[in-house]
Scaffold this motif. Sequence first.
Motif, PDB file in Angstrom:
ATOM      1  N   GLN A   3      12.765   3.269  -0.529  1.00 19.92           N
ATOM      2  CA  GLN A   3      13.046   3.371   0.908  1.00 19.92           C
ATOM      3  C   GLN A   3      14.348   4.148   1.149  1.00 19.92           C
ATOM      4  N   SER A   4      15.365   3.867   0.346  1.00 21.62           N
ATOM      5  CA  SER A   4      16.645   4.552   0.471  1.00 21.62           C
ATOM      6  C   SER A   4      16.486   6.046   0.192  1.00 21.62           C
ATOM      7  N   ARG A   5      15.729   6.369  -0.845  1.00 22.91           N
ATOM      8  CA  ARG A   5      15.449   7.780  -1.170  1.00 22.91           C
ATOM      9  C   ARG A   5      14.751   8.468   0.004  1.00 22.91           C
ATOM     10  N   ASN A   6      13.771   7.781   0.579  1.00 21.59           N
ATOM     11  CA  ASN A   6      13.028   8.354   1.702  1.00 21.59           C
ATOM     12  C   ASN A   6      13.931   8.590   2.911  1.00 21.59           C
ATOM     13  N   ARG A   7      14.829   7.642   3.188  1.00 27.77           N
ATOM     14  CA  ARG A   7      15.752   7.799   4.321  1.00 27.77           C
ATOM     15  C   ARG A   7      16.674   8.993   4.097  1.00 27.77           C
ATOM     16  N   GLY A  40       0.792  -1.216   0.000  1.00 24.41           N
ATOM     17  CA  GLY A  40       0.000   0.000   0.000  1.00 24.41           C
ATOM     18  C   GLY A  40       0.832   1.278   0.000  1.00 24.41           C
ATOM     19  N   LEU A  41       2.155   1.139   0.151  1.00 23.65           N
ATOM     20  CA  LEU A  41       2.996   2.329   0.178  1.00 23.65           C
ATOM     21  C   LEU A  41       3.005   3.022  -1.181  1.00 23.65           C
ATOM     22  N   ARG A  42       3.050   4.328  -1.127  1.00 26.98           N
ATOM     23  CA  ARG A  42       3.046   5.113  -2.346  1.00 26.98           C
ATOM     24  C   ARG A  42       4.456   5.193  -2.933  1.00 26.98           C
ATOM     25  N   ILE A  43       4.504   5.204  -4.255  1.00 25.49           N
ATOM     26  CA  ILE A  43       5.762   5.434  -4.956  1.00 25.49           C
ATOM     27  C   ILE A  43       5.777   6.922  -5.302  1.00 25.49           C
ATOM     28  N   PRO A  44       6.786   7.652  -4.867  1.00 26.07           N
ATOM     29  CA  PRO A  44       6.810   9.087  -5.142  1.00 26.07           C
ATOM     30  C   PRO A  44       6.718   9.351  -6.653  1.00 26.07           C
ATOM     31  N   PRO A  45       5.953  10.356  -7.045  1.00 21.78           N
ATOM     32  CA  PRO A  45       5.763  10.625  -8.473  1.00 21.78           C
ATOM     33  C   PRO A  45       7.030  11.095  -9.174  1.00 21.78           C
ATOM     34  N   ASP A  46       8.030  11.554  -8.422  1.00 19.71           N
ATOM     35  CA  ASP A  46       9.250  12.048  -9.052  1.00 19.71           C
ATOM     36  C   ASP A  46      10.348  10.985  -9.182  1.00 19.71           C
ATOM     37  N   VAL A  47      10.015   9.727  -8.941  1.00 18.35           N
ATOM     38  CA  VAL A  47      11.008   8.658  -9.114  1.00 18.35           C
ATOM     39  C   VAL A  47      11.412   8.612 -10.583  1.00 18.35           C
ATOM     40  N   VAL A  48      12.718   8.566 -10.816  1.00 16.60           N
ATOM     41  CA  VAL A  48      13.245   8.502 -12.182  1.00 16.60           C
ATOM     42  C   VAL A  48      13.484   7.037 -12.516  1.00 16.60           C
ATOM     43  N   TYR A  49      12.818   6.579 -13.558  1.00 14.71           N
ATOM     44  CA  TYR A  49      12.948   5.183 -13.978  1.00 14.71           C
ATOM     45  C   TYR A  49      13.971   5.111 -15.110  1.00 14.71           C
ATOM     46  N   ASP A  50      15.249   4.994 -14.728  1.00 14.67           N
ATOM     47  CA  ASP A  50      16.300   4.848 -15.736  1.00 14.67           C
ATOM     48  C   ASP A  50      17.350   3.865 -15.230  1.00 14.67           C
ATOM     49  N   ASN A  51      18.273   3.493 -16.123  1.00 13.63           N
ATOM     50  CA  ASN A  51      19.300   2.509 -15.781  1.00 13.63           C
ATOM     51  C   ASN A  51      20.249   3.008 -14.706  1.00 13.63           C
ATOM     52  N   GLN A  52      20.450   4.313 -14.621  1.00 12.45           N
ATOM     53  CA  GLN A  52      21.346   4.854 -13.612  1.00 12.45           C
ATOM     54  C   GLN A  52      20.741   4.707 -12.211  1.00 12.45           C
ATOM     55  N   SER A  53      19.452   4.983 -12.084  1.00 17.91           N
ATOM     56  CA  SER A  53      18.783   4.888 -10.783  1.00 17.91           C
ATOM     57  C   SER A  53      18.451   3.451 -10.407  1.00 17.91           C
ATOM     58  N   LEU A  54      18.061   2.672 -11.396  1.00 17.74           N
ATOM     59  CA  LEU A  54      17.610   1.293 -11.148  1.00 17.74           C
ATOM     60  C   LEU A  54      18.350   0.345 -12.101  1.00 17.74           C
ATOM     61  N   PRO A  55      19.650   0.119 -11.860  1.00 16.19           N
ATOM     62  CA  PRO A  55      20.465  -0.643 -12.814  1.00 16.19           C
ATOM     63  C   PRO A  55      20.102  -2.114 -12.965  1.00 16.19           C
ATOM     64  N   THR A  56      19.402  -2.684 -11.998  1.00 20.09           N
ATOM     65  CA  THR A  56      19.098  -4.119 -12.103  1.00 20.09           C
ATOM     66  C   THR A  56      17.814  -4.389 -12.887  1.00 20.09           C
ATOM     67  N   LEU A 116       3.592   3.722 -17.360  1.00 20.17           N
ATOM     68  CA  LEU A 116       2.422   3.515 -16.506  1.00 20.17           C
ATOM     69  C   LEU A 116       2.484   4.308 -15.200  1.00 20.17           C
ATOM     70  N   ARG A 117       3.689   4.657 -14.745  1.00 17.24           N
ATOM     71  CA  ARG A 117       3.897   5.431 -13.513  1.00 17.24           C
ATOM     72  C   ARG A 117       2.963   4.987 -12.374  1.00 17.24           C
ATOM     73  N   PRO A 118       3.174   3.773 -11.861  1.00 14.85           N
ATOM     74  CA  PRO A 118       2.303   3.272 -10.788  1.00 14.85           C
ATOM     75  C   PRO A 118       2.399   4.160  -9.546  1.00 14.85           C
ATOM     76  N   ASN A 119       1.279   4.300  -8.848  1.00 15.45           N
ATOM     77  CA  ASN A 119       1.226   5.121  -7.629  1.00 15.45           C
ATOM     78  C   ASN A 119       1.637   4.348  -6.384  1.00 15.45           C
ATOM     79  N   THR A 120       1.436   3.017  -6.401  1.00  9.57           N
ATOM     80  CA  THR A 120       1.758   2.185  -5.243  1.00  9.57           C
ATOM     81  C   THR A 120       2.530   0.957  -5.702  1.00  9.57           C
ATOM     82  N   PHE A 121       3.102   0.266  -4.747  1.00  6.60           N
ATOM     83  CA  PHE A 121       3.809  -0.974  -5.074  1.00  6.60           C
ATOM     84  C   PHE A 121       2.831  -2.058  -5.513  1.00  6.60           C
ATOM     85  N   ALA A 122       1.613  -2.013  -5.003  1.00  2.00           N
ATOM     86  CA  ALA A 122       0.593  -2.973  -5.432  1.00  2.00           C
ATOM     87  C   ALA A 122       0.321  -2.794  -6.928  1.00  2.00           C
ATOM     88  N   GLU A 123       0.217  -1.534  -7.366  1.00  2.00           N
ATOM     89  CA  GLU A 123       0.010  -1.277  -8.796  1.00  2.00           C
ATOM     90  C   GLU A 123       1.221  -1.731  -9.603  1.00  2.00           C
TER      91      GLU A 123
END
Length: 157
Positions: free
Chosen positions: A140-144, A85-101, A113-120
């Motif tokens: 989680q790391s971004r939030n910390r 149910g946790l929200r995914i921040p709308p400003d998350v950048v979906y690229d290879n540099q941020s999410l290499p795996t 699709l820019r999902p709003n939650t992890f469930a989506e």
Amino acid sequence: MGGAQMGRKVGAKKTGEEVLGMPHVTLKDVEDIMSAVQRERDDDDDQIVGPSPASVYDTVEASVKYQSYVLRQNRDMESWRRAQGLRIPPDVVYDNQSLPTLSNEELEKLRNLRPNTFAEASQISGMTPQSLVYLYHHVQSRNRKRDSKKKVVVQES
């Protein structure tokens, strides 16, 4: 210390399960140790600890040796259930540099699709559990980091 105590190491006692969890220790080894300890304590030849049936050796050894991995996986699964149910921040950048795996296909789907939650996000076709967990840890790391910056600003004020 003398006599029979000379060759013995003094240390914490371990259960049979703890000993079996050690690398390169088999159920047969544990049974042999238990029998030797029993013979030391009793002069009787009655064996309280008998050998286990051969059919259970692999099952018992695997369940004890992999217990910590199963517990960790259960904790991860519970954490994931809570995260649905946790929200995914709308400003998350979906690229290879941020999410290499993540694969290019997964990144493209997330960008489109820019999902709003992890469930989506978990409902997106082609998203692997591994990628969802990586995305979760990334958020989680971004939030910390964001929260620690807020603390610094508040403390300076």
